[in-house]
Design an enzyme around this catalytic site. Sequence first.
Site, short mmCIF file in Angstrom:
data_model
loop_
_atom_site.label_atom_id
_atom_site.label_comp_id
_atom_site.label_asym_id
_atom_site.label_seq_id
_atom_site.Cartn_x
_atom_site.Cartn_y
_atom_site.Cartn_z
N ASP A 132 -8.47 -34.52 -24.33
CA ASP A 132 -8.99 -33.74 -25.45
C ASP A 132 -9.97 -32.70 -24.90
OD1 ASP A 132 -7.63 -35.22 -27.42
OD2 ASP A 132 -9.16 -36.78 -27.34
N ASP A 166 -3.21 -32.68 -31.59
CA ASP A 166 -3.92 -33.21 -32.76
C ASP A 166 -3.95 -32.19 -33.89
OD1 ASP A 166 -4.54 -35.55 -31.34
OD2 ASP A 166 -6.39 -34.70 -30.56
#
Length: 201
Positions: A132, A166
């Site tokens: 991420d 995401d």
Amino acid sequence: MKVAYIKPFFIAALIILADQIIKIWVKHHMYIGEEIKFMGNRGMLHYTENNGMAWGLELGGDLGKLALTLFRIVAVCGIGYGVVHLVKHKYHRGLIMNVSLIFAGAMGNIIDSTFYGVIYNYAPIFHGRVIDMFYFPLISGYFPKWLPFWGGEDFIFFRPIFNLADSAISIGVILILLNQKRYFKHETVEESSINSEMVEE
């Protein structure tokens, strides 16, 4: 197959490719915890690795990690089948596009958790971590002291650190929820017609 129905698969492929390019760049050019700011303190790349589910939740131990990854693989296969089903039965193009976004996002994160441990030599297959990097702490401050439970504690909006995959999942889900009446209008009309015919008979 019409071009209009090929487009969602093409966009899904582009999202998966872009997601992996960004992750690989971050992996090779940043160290965990490093930040590269592009909107001052309100927007930045912040390299982190997620070892479990969303929000940093985890299933216990190696067995839990394996179960999570295998569940993701089964889920993405189901979503992929769903996209093909929607295309074959000519569902609303917006619905097909949004489900394709969800598929692309799920696939992007599965690549990490399935192969990255082996590729980067830190874990066996199915035990990799999801990379991420996008972080947008747009608003920060403190909750009023009179507020129950959180009074006096600091807050940040938006706190989660996420990746392109995401984002694709979130956008797909939100658009489906916002447009569900339009997406499923055709099916509702057909069901109503069938019920009317049955009553008349």
